[in-house]
Design a protein around this motif. Structure first.
Motif, PDB file in Angstrom:
ATOM      1  N   ALA A   1      33.284 -52.495   6.344  1.00 19.87           N
ATOM      2  CA  ALA A   1      32.041 -52.007   6.942  1.00 19.87           C
ATOM      3  C   ALA A   1      31.253 -53.189   7.488  1.00 19.87           C
ATOM      4  N   PRO A   2      30.233 -52.933   8.303  1.00 19.79           N
ATOM      5  CA  PRO A   2      29.409 -54.028   8.808  1.00 19.79           C
ATOM      6  C   PRO A   2      28.479 -54.617   7.759  1.00 19.79           C
ATOM      7  N   THR A   3      28.416 -53.991   6.583  1.00 22.53           N
ATOM      8  CA  THR A   3      27.497 -54.424   5.547  1.00 22.53           C
ATOM      9  C   THR A   3      28.203 -54.474   4.197  1.00 22.53           C
ATOM     10  N   THR A   4      27.448 -54.701   3.141  1.00 24.32           N
ATOM     11  CA  THR A   4      28.002 -54.755   1.787  1.00 24.32           C
ATOM     12  C   THR A   4      27.245 -53.772   0.906  1.00 24.32           C
ATOM     13  N   GLY A   5      27.593 -53.738  -0.377  1.00 21.36           N
ATOM     14  CA  GLY A   5      26.924 -52.838  -1.308  1.00 21.36           C
ATOM     15  C   GLY A   5      27.791 -51.656  -1.687  1.00 21.36           C
ATOM     16  N   MET A   6      27.169 -50.655  -2.277  1.00 20.88           N
ATOM     17  CA  MET A   6      27.884 -49.472  -2.764  1.00 20.88           C
ATOM     18  C   MET A   6      27.632 -48.286  -1.844  1.00 20.88           C
ATOM     19  N   ARG A   7      28.708 -47.627  -1.399  1.00 17.80           N
ATOM     20  CA  ARG A   7      28.547 -46.406  -0.619  1.00 17.80           C
ATOM     21  C   ARG A   7      28.327 -45.219  -1.540  1.00 17.80           C
ATOM     22  N   HIS A   8      29.119 -45.134  -2.621  1.00 16.26           N
ATOM     23  CA  HIS A   8      28.888 -44.056  -3.583  1.00 16.26           C
ATOM     24  C   HIS A   8      29.565 -44.386  -4.903  1.00 16.26           C
ATOM     25  N   VAL A   9      29.162 -43.656  -5.949  1.00 15.00           N
ATOM     26  CA  VAL A   9      29.801 -43.733  -7.258  1.00 15.00           C
ATOM     27  C   VAL A   9      30.235 -42.330  -7.646  1.00 15.00           C
ATOM     28  N   GLY A  10      31.434 -42.213  -8.234  1.00 11.53           N
ATOM     29  CA  GLY A  10      31.971 -40.904  -8.599  1.00 11.53           C
ATOM     30  C   GLY A  10      32.111 -40.731 -10.098  1.00 11.53           C
ATOM     31  N   TYR A  11      31.739 -39.550 -10.575  1.00  8.85           N
ATOM     32  CA  TYR A  11      31.924 -39.169 -11.972  1.00  8.85           C
ATOM     33  C   TYR A  11      32.840 -37.955 -12.034  1.00  8.85           C
ATOM     34  N   ARG A  12      33.714 -37.903 -13.039  1.00  8.74           N
ATOM     35  CA  ARG A  12      34.567 -36.732 -13.217  1.00  8.74           C
ATOM     36  C   ARG A  12      33.930 -35.771 -14.218  1.00  8.74           C
ATOM     37  N   ALA A  13      33.852 -34.506 -13.849  1.00 11.28           N
ATOM     38  CA  ALA A  13      33.311 -33.476 -14.734  1.00 11.28           C
ATOM     39  C   ALA A  13      34.339 -33.132 -15.813  1.00 11.28           C
ATOM     40  N   ALA A  14      33.863 -32.540 -16.897  1.00  7.88           N
ATOM     41  CA  ALA A  14      34.734 -32.206 -18.025  1.00  7.88           C
ATOM     42  C   ALA A  14      35.583 -30.963 -17.762  1.00  7.88           C
ATOM     43  N   SER A  15      35.190 -30.125 -16.817  1.00 15.03           N
ATOM     44  CA  SER A  15      35.911 -28.893 -16.504  1.00 15.03           C
ATOM     45  C   SER A  15      35.342 -28.336 -15.209  1.00 15.03           C
ATOM     46  N   PRO A  16      36.032 -27.364 -14.592  1.00 18.82           N
ATOM     47  CA  PRO A  16      35.448 -26.723 -13.406  1.00 18.82           C
ATOM     48  C   PRO A  16      34.112 -26.048 -13.726  1.00 18.82           C
ATOM     49  N   GLN A  17      34.009 -25.463 -14.916  1.00 22.19           N
ATOM     50  CA  GLN A  17      32.761 -24.800 -15.305  1.00 22.19           C
ATOM     51  C   GLN A  17      31.638 -25.826 -15.485  1.00 22.19           C
ATOM     52  N   ALA A  18      31.981 -26.994 -16.055  1.00 24.00           N
ATOM     53  CA  ALA A  18      30.990 -28.051 -16.227  1.00 24.00           C
ATOM     54  C   ALA A  18      30.518 -28.566 -14.873  1.00 24.00           C
ATOM     55  N   LEU A  19      31.440 -28.690 -13.930  1.00 23.66           N
ATOM     56  CA  LEU A  19      31.068 -29.117 -12.584  1.00 23.66           C
ATOM     57  C   LEU A  19      30.080 -28.127 -11.973  1.00 23.66           C
ATOM     58  N   ALA A  20      30.353 -26.843 -12.127  1.00 25.18           N
ATOM     59  CA  ALA A  20      29.456 -25.818 -11.580  1.00 25.18           C
ATOM     60  C   ALA A  20      28.072 -25.903 -12.217  1.00 25.18           C
ATOM     61  N   ARG A  21      28.020 -26.159 -13.519  1.00 25.91           N
ATOM     62  CA  ARG A  21      26.721 -26.275 -14.191  1.00 25.91           C
ATOM     63  C   ARG A  21      25.929 -27.475 -13.668  1.00 25.91           C
ATOM     64  N   ARG A  22      26.611 -28.606 -13.482  1.00 22.51           N
ATOM     65  CA  ARG A  22      25.909 -29.794 -12.989  1.00 22.51           C
ATOM     66  C   ARG A  22      25.424 -29.590 -11.552  1.00 22.51           C
ATOM     67  N   VAL A  23      26.241 -28.952 -10.729  1.00 22.51           N
ATOM     68  CA  VAL A  23      25.837 -28.692  -9.341  1.00 22.51           C
ATOM     69  C   VAL A  23      24.592 -27.811  -9.315  1.00 22.51           C
ATOM     70  N   ALA A  24      24.570 -26.780 -10.144  1.00 17.88           N
ATOM     71  CA  ALA A  24      23.412 -25.882 -10.193  1.00 17.88           C
ATOM     72  C   ALA A  24      22.163 -26.642 -10.629  1.00 17.88           C
ATOM     73  N   ALA A  25      22.316 -27.520 -11.635  1.00 20.66           N
ATOM     74  CA  ALA A  25      21.171 -28.292 -12.124  1.00 20.66           C
ATOM     75  C   ALA A  25      20.656 -29.255 -11.062  1.00 20.66           C
ATOM     76  N   ILE A  26      21.573 -29.909 -10.360  1.00 24.20           N
ATOM     77  CA  ILE A  26      21.190 -30.881  -9.339  1.00 24.20           C
ATOM     78  C   ILE A  26      20.535 -30.185  -8.146  1.00 24.20           C
ATOM     79  N   GLU A  27      21.087 -29.045  -7.745  1.00 22.24           N
ATOM     80  CA  GLU A  27      20.474 -28.313  -6.637  1.00 22.24           C
ATOM     81  C   GLU A  27      19.061 -27.861  -6.991  1.00 22.24           C
ATOM     82  N   ALA A  28      18.853 -27.481  -8.254  1.00 22.30           N
ATOM     83  CA  ALA A  28      17.513 -27.070  -8.682  1.00 22.30           C
ATOM     84  C   ALA A  28      16.537 -28.245  -8.657  1.00 22.30           C
ATOM     85  N   MET A  29      17.064 -29.462  -8.773  1.00 17.76           N
ATOM     86  CA  MET A  29      16.229 -30.656  -8.728  1.00 17.76           C
ATOM     87  C   MET A  29      15.880 -31.049  -7.290  1.00 17.76           C
ATOM     88  N   GLY A  30      16.573 -30.472  -6.327  1.00 20.10           N
ATOM     89  CA  GLY A  30      16.275 -30.742  -4.926  1.00 20.10           C
ATOM     90  C   GLY A  30      16.803 -32.051  -4.390  1.00 20.10           C
TER      91      GLY A  30
END
Length: 315
Positions: free
Chosen positions: A62-91
Protein backbone atom coordinates in the motif's frame (compact mmCIF):
# COMPACT_ATOMS: atom_id res chain seq x y z
CA UNK A 1 -21.06 -8.47 38.02
CA UNK A 2 -22.12 -9.22 34.44
CA UNK A 3 -21.86 -12.83 33.30
CA UNK A 4 -18.76 -13.38 31.09
CA UNK A 5 -19.52 -13.56 27.36
CA UNK A 6 -17.54 -16.06 25.32
CA UNK A 7 -19.03 -15.46 21.87
CA UNK A 8 -15.54 -14.75 20.49
CA UNK A 9 -13.09 -17.65 20.49
CA UNK A 10 -9.79 -15.88 19.85
CA UNK A 11 -7.82 -13.30 17.94
CA UNK A 12 -7.53 -14.58 14.39
CA UNK A 13 -5.36 -12.35 12.23
CA UNK A 14 -4.06 -8.86 11.54
CA UNK A 15 -3.73 -7.14 8.16
CA UNK A 16 -0.70 -4.85 8.02
CA UNK A 17 0.03 -2.34 5.29
CA UNK A 18 3.52 -1.74 3.98
CA UNK A 19 4.98 0.73 1.51
CA UNK A 20 8.07 -1.48 1.25
CA UNK A 21 6.46 -4.83 0.38
CA UNK A 22 9.59 -6.71 -0.68
CA UNK A 23 11.61 -5.61 2.33
CA UNK A 24 8.74 -6.25 4.75
CA UNK A 25 8.10 -9.73 3.34
CA UNK A 26 11.80 -10.56 3.66
CA UNK A 27 11.70 -9.46 7.31
CA UNK A 28 8.60 -11.47 8.23
CA UNK A 29 9.76 -14.66 6.47
CA UNK A 30 13.56 -14.88 6.33
CA UNK A 31 14.29 -12.91 9.51
CA UNK A 32 11.26 -13.34 11.80
CA UNK A 33 10.59 -16.89 10.63
CA UNK A 34 6.94 -16.85 9.54
CA UNK A 35 5.81 -19.12 6.69
CA UNK A 36 3.98 -18.05 3.56
CA UNK A 37 0.66 -19.84 3.03
CA UNK A 38 -0.76 -18.00 0.02
CA UNK A 39 -1.00 -14.88 -2.12
CA UNK A 40 -3.89 -12.88 -3.50
CA UNK A 41 -3.62 -9.56 -5.32
CA UNK A 42 -1.25 -7.28 -3.42
CA UNK A 43 -1.40 -9.42 -0.26
CA UNK A 44 0.77 -12.23 1.11
CA UNK A 45 -0.69 -14.51 3.80
CA UNK A 46 1.67 -15.57 6.58
CA UNK A 47 1.54 -17.73 9.69
CA UNK A 48 3.58 -19.11 12.59
CA UNK A 49 4.22 -22.85 12.71
CA UNK A 50 1.52 -23.71 15.26
CA UNK A 51 -1.19 -21.33 14.07
CA UNK A 52 -4.02 -23.68 13.06
CA UNK A 53 -5.65 -21.24 10.65
CA UNK A 54 -4.49 -20.54 7.10
CA UNK A 55 -2.97 -17.22 8.14
CA UNK A 56 -2.52 -14.91 11.10
CA UNK A 57 -0.82 -12.05 9.25
CA UNK A 58 -1.99 -10.56 5.96
CA UNK A 59 0.75 -8.33 4.57
CA UNK A 60 -0.59 -5.92 1.94
CA UNK A 61 1.35 -3.55 -0.30
CA UNK A 62 0.00 0.00 0.00
CA UNK A 63 1.10 3.64 -0.23
CA UNK A 64 1.07 3.81 3.57
CA UNK A 65 1.69 1.71 6.68
CA UNK A 66 -0.32 0.63 9.72
CA UNK A 67 -3.20 -1.77 10.22
CA UNK A 68 -6.04 -2.16 7.72
CA UNK A 69 -8.06 -4.48 9.94
CA UNK A 70 -7.95 -7.06 12.73
CA UNK A 71 -9.98 -10.28 12.63
CA UNK A 72 -11.51 -12.31 15.45
CA UNK A 73 -13.03 -15.77 15.08
CA UNK A 74 -16.44 -16.32 16.68
CA UNK A 75 -17.11 -19.41 18.79
CA UNK A 76 -20.01 -20.58 16.58
CA UNK A 77 -22.35 -19.33 13.85
CA UNK A 78 -24.88 -18.49 16.58
CA UNK A 79 -22.24 -16.55 18.53
CA UNK A 80 -21.35 -14.61 15.39
CA UNK A 81 -25.01 -13.68 14.92
CA UNK A 82 -25.25 -12.49 18.53
CA UNK A 83 -22.16 -10.29 18.20
CA UNK A 84 -23.39 -8.81 14.91
CA UNK A 85 -26.74 -7.94 16.50
CA UNK A 86 -24.99 -6.32 19.48
CA UNK A 87 -22.63 -4.31 17.27
CA UNK A 88 -25.41 -3.14 14.97
CA UNK A 89 -27.36 -1.96 18.02
CA UNK A 90 -24.29 0.07 19.01
CA UNK A 91 -24.36 1.85 15.65
CA UNK A 92 -20.75 1.11 14.68
CA UNK A 93 -21.28 -1.56 12.03
CA UNK A 94 -19.74 -1.34 8.56
CA UNK A 95 -21.27 -4.46 7.01
CA UNK A 96 -20.47 -7.89 5.60
CA UNK A 97 -17.58 -8.89 3.35
CA UNK A 98 -17.12 -12.16 1.47
CA UNK A 99 -13.93 -12.95 3.35
CA UNK A 100 -10.64 -13.88 1.67
CA UNK A 101 -8.22 -16.79 1.20
CA UNK A 102 -8.17 -17.54 4.92
CA UNK A 103 -11.80 -17.39 6.00
CA UNK A 104 -15.44 -17.06 4.98
CA UNK A 105 -17.91 -14.18 5.34
CA UNK A 106 -16.95 -11.58 7.93
CA UNK A 107 -18.83 -8.73 9.59
CA UNK A 108 -16.86 -5.51 9.88
CA UNK A 109 -17.20 -2.66 12.36
CA UNK A 110 -15.09 0.17 13.74
CA UNK A 111 -14.10 1.19 17.25
CA UNK A 112 -14.44 4.77 18.55
CA UNK A 113 -10.93 5.60 17.31
CA UNK A 114 -11.56 4.34 13.77
CA UNK A 115 -9.75 0.98 13.84
CA UNK A 116 -11.51 -1.62 11.69
CA UNK A 117 -12.43 -5.03 13.15
CA UNK A 118 -14.04 -8.06 11.57
CA UNK A 119 -15.65 -11.17 13.06
CA UNK A 120 -16.00 -14.45 11.16
CA UNK A 121 -16.69 -18.09 11.91
CA UNK A 122 -16.01 -20.12 8.75
CA UNK A 123 -12.27 -20.57 8.53
CA UNK A 124 -9.70 -22.39 6.45
CA UNK A 125 -7.48 -24.66 8.48
CA UNK A 126 -3.87 -24.91 7.41
CA UNK A 127 -2.99 -28.23 5.76
CA UNK A 128 0.79 -28.63 5.58
CA UNK A 129 2.40 -30.11 2.46
CA UNK A 130 4.22 -33.45 3.00
CA UNK A 131 7.58 -31.79 3.65
CA UNK A 132 6.02 -29.68 6.45
CA UNK A 133 4.03 -32.47 8.12
CA UNK A 134 4.85 -32.45 11.86
CA UNK A 135 6.04 -35.46 13.85
CA UNK A 136 3.37 -34.70 16.46
CA UNK A 137 -0.17 -34.88 15.08
CA UNK A 138 -1.44 -32.23 17.52
CA UNK A 139 0.78 -29.55 15.95
CA UNK A 140 -0.17 -27.55 12.86
CA UNK A 141 3.18 -27.70 11.05
CA UNK A 142 6.72 -29.01 11.41
CA UNK A 143 8.91 -26.69 13.49
CA UNK A 144 10.89 -24.67 10.91
CA UNK A 145 14.66 -25.05 10.91
CA UNK A 146 15.21 -21.35 11.61
CA UNK A 147 16.87 -19.44 14.43
CA UNK A 148 13.64 -17.53 15.05
CA UNK A 149 10.53 -19.72 14.82
CA UNK A 150 7.46 -18.12 16.45
CA UNK A 151 4.84 -20.58 17.61
CA UNK A 152 1.70 -18.47 17.26
CA UNK A 153 0.12 -15.06 16.99
CA UNK A 154 -0.24 -13.70 20.51
CA UNK A 155 -1.78 -10.21 20.62
CA UNK A 156 -1.78 -6.73 19.17
CA UNK A 157 -1.66 -3.23 20.58
CA UNK A 158 -3.55 -0.27 19.12
CA UNK A 159 -3.13 3.43 19.83
CA UNK A 160 -6.17 5.52 20.74
CA UNK A 161 -6.89 9.14 21.56
CA UNK A 162 -9.47 8.21 24.23
CA UNK A 163 -8.71 4.90 25.93
CA UNK A 164 -11.60 5.36 28.37
CA UNK A 165 -14.04 5.26 25.44
CA UNK A 166 -12.34 2.08 24.23
CA UNK A 167 -12.59 0.53 27.70
CA UNK A 168 -16.35 0.96 27.53
CA UNK A 169 -16.65 -0.13 23.88
CA UNK A 170 -14.65 -3.36 23.55
CA UNK A 171 -16.53 -5.40 26.21
CA UNK A 172 -19.85 -4.44 24.61
CA UNK A 173 -18.70 -5.28 21.08
CA UNK A 174 -16.61 -8.41 21.64
CA UNK A 175 -17.65 -9.54 25.11
CA UNK A 176 -14.08 -8.93 26.31
CA UNK A 177 -13.01 -8.58 29.93
CA UNK A 178 -10.61 -5.87 31.09
CA UNK A 179 -7.72 -7.66 32.80
CA UNK A 180 -5.40 -4.71 33.55
CA UNK A 181 -5.40 -0.95 33.06
CA UNK A 182 -3.34 2.18 33.71
CA UNK A 183 -5.12 5.18 35.26
CA UNK A 184 -3.14 8.41 35.48
CA UNK A 185 -3.32 10.91 38.35
CA UNK A 186 -5.78 13.13 36.49
CA UNK A 187 -8.13 10.18 35.93
CA UNK A 188 -7.14 9.67 32.29
CA UNK A 189 -6.97 6.03 31.22
CA UNK A 190 -3.49 5.53 29.82
CA UNK A 191 -3.81 1.90 28.78
CA UNK A 192 -6.22 -1.02 28.84
CA UNK A 193 -5.74 -4.78 28.26
CA UNK A 194 -8.61 -7.02 27.09
CA UNK A 195 -9.25 -10.75 26.71
CA UNK A 196 -12.05 -12.74 25.07
CA UNK A 197 -11.01 -16.06 26.66
CA UNK A 198 -8.74 -17.28 29.48
CA UNK A 199 -5.56 -15.82 28.01
CA UNK A 200 -4.36 -12.74 29.88
CA UNK A 201 -4.99 -10.48 26.86
CA UNK A 202 -5.40 -10.52 23.09
CA UNK A 203 -5.59 -6.78 22.43
CA UNK A 204 -4.29 -3.75 24.29
CA UNK A 205 -4.93 -0.06 23.75
CA UNK A 206 -2.59 2.68 24.87
CA UNK A 207 -2.93 6.44 24.63
CA UNK A 208 -1.50 8.08 21.51
CA UNK A 209 0.50 11.09 22.73
CA UNK A 210 0.34 12.64 19.25
CA UNK A 211 -3.46 12.95 19.34
CA UNK A 212 -3.85 11.25 15.95
CA UNK A 213 -6.71 8.73 15.66
CA UNK A 214 -6.67 5.15 14.42
CA UNK A 215 -2.98 4.28 14.56
CA UNK A 216 -1.27 0.93 15.05
CA UNK A 217 1.22 0.23 17.85
CA UNK A 218 2.43 -3.36 17.42
CA UNK A 219 1.68 -7.01 16.66
CA UNK A 220 3.16 -9.77 18.80
CA UNK A 221 4.20 -13.32 17.99
CA UNK A 222 5.01 -15.79 20.77
CA UNK A 223 8.04 -18.04 21.09
CA UNK A 224 8.41 -20.89 23.57
CA UNK A 225 11.26 -19.67 25.75
CA UNK A 226 13.00 -16.49 26.88
CA UNK A 227 16.23 -17.85 25.38
CA UNK A 228 14.59 -17.74 21.95
CA UNK A 229 14.05 -14.00 22.38
CA UNK A 230 17.71 -13.50 23.28
CA UNK A 231 18.71 -15.44 20.16
CA UNK A 232 16.30 -13.33 18.13
CA UNK A 233 17.99 -10.15 19.35
CA UNK A 234 21.27 -11.36 17.82
CA UNK A 235 19.51 -12.23 14.56
CA UNK A 236 17.93 -8.79 14.38
CA UNK A 237 21.29 -7.18 15.10
CA UNK A 238 23.02 -9.13 12.32
CA UNK A 239 20.26 -8.21 9.84
CA UNK A 240 20.25 -4.49 10.56
CA UNK A 241 16.78 -4.51 12.15
CA UNK A 242 16.05 -1.56 14.44
CA UNK A 243 15.77 -2.86 18.02
CA UNK A 244 13.62 -0.36 19.88
CA UNK A 245 13.65 -1.76 23.42
CA UNK A 246 14.30 -4.97 25.32
CA UNK A 247 14.87 -7.80 25.90
CA UNK A 248 13.23 -7.22 29.26
CA UNK A 249 10.14 -8.11 31.30
CA UNK A 250 6.93 -6.07 31.38
CA UNK A 251 5.36 -5.15 34.70
CA UNK A 252 1.88 -5.09 33.17
CA UNK A 253 1.00 -8.69 32.17
CA UNK A 254 4.58 -9.88 32.96
CA UNK A 255 5.55 -10.92 29.43
CA UNK A 256 9.24 -11.13 28.48
CA UNK A 257 9.60 -8.90 25.43
CA UNK A 258 11.66 -7.58 22.54
CA UNK A 259 10.43 -4.80 20.22
CA UNK A 260 11.71 -4.08 16.72
CA UNK A 261 10.58 -2.08 13.70
CA UNK A 262 10.19 -3.94 10.42
CA UNK A 263 11.55 -2.11 7.32
CA UNK A 264 8.35 -0.13 6.66
CA UNK A 265 8.22 1.06 10.28
CA UNK A 266 5.49 -1.18 11.70
CA UNK A 267 6.41 -2.25 15.25
CA UNK A 268 6.71 -6.01 15.94
CA UNK A 269 7.16 -7.72 19.30
CA UNK A 270 8.42 -11.16 20.24
CA UNK A 271 7.18 -12.43 23.61
CA UNK A 272 7.36 -15.65 25.57
CA UNK A 273 4.45 -18.03 24.96
CA UNK A 274 3.98 -18.77 28.67
CA UNK A 275 1.47 -15.97 29.09
CA UNK A 276 -0.49 -15.75 32.30
CA UNK A 277 -3.97 -17.25 32.33
CA UNK A 278 -7.10 -15.60 33.68
CA UNK A 279 -8.87 -18.54 35.31
CA UNK A 280 -11.04 -16.64 37.79
CA UNK A 281 -14.51 -16.06 36.31
CA UNK A 282 -14.86 -13.04 38.59
CA UNK A 283 -11.45 -11.55 37.80
CA UNK A 284 -11.05 -8.04 39.18
CA UNK A 285 -9.28 -5.56 36.88
CA UNK A 286 -5.75 -4.76 38.05
CA UNK A 287 -5.19 -0.99 38.03
CA UNK A 288 -1.72 0.55 37.81
CA UNK A 289 -1.16 4.13 38.94
CA UNK A 290 0.95 6.78 37.25
CA UNK A 291 3.52 6.56 40.03
CA UNK A 292 3.79 2.80 39.68
CA UNK A 293 4.26 3.00 35.92
CA UNK A 294 6.92 5.70 36.26
CA UNK A 295 9.09 3.03 37.89
CA UNK A 296 9.41 1.43 34.45
CA UNK A 297 9.21 -2.22 33.52
CA UNK A 298 9.41 -5.14 35.94
CA UNK A 299 13.19 -4.93 36.45
CA UNK A 300 13.49 -1.16 36.19
CA UNK A 301 13.96 -0.54 32.46
CA UNK A 302 12.31 2.80 31.70
CA UNK A 303 9.60 2.92 29.07
CA UNK A 304 11.15 4.75 26.12
CA UNK A 305 9.47 7.89 24.77
CA UNK A 306 8.92 6.42 21.29
CA UNK A 307 6.51 3.91 22.85
CA UNK A 308 4.02 6.77 23.28
CA UNK A 309 4.64 8.51 19.96
CA UNK A 310 5.79 6.00 17.32
CA UNK A 311 2.94 4.31 15.54
CA UNK A 312 1.90 3.60 11.98
CA UNK A 313 1.01 5.34 9.82
CA UNK A 314 3.35 8.14 11.02
CA UNK A 315 1.63 10.99 12.82
Amino acid sequence: MDEPIFDIAHLGHVELLTDKPDESLDFFTRVLGLSESGREGESVFLRAFDDYEFHTLKLTAAPTTGMRHVGYRAASPQALARRVAAIEAMGCGIGWSDGDLGHGPAYRFHDPDGHVFEIYYETRRYVPPPEEKPALKNQAQRVPNRVIAPRRLDHLNLLATDVAAIRDFVPKALGSRVTEQIVLDDGTVGGCWFTVNNKSYDVAYTRDATGVRGRFHHVTYAVDQREHILQAADVFLENGVHIETGPHKHAVQQTFFLYVWEPAGNRVELANAGARLILAPDWQTVTWTQTERMKGQAWGLKTIESFHTHGTPPA
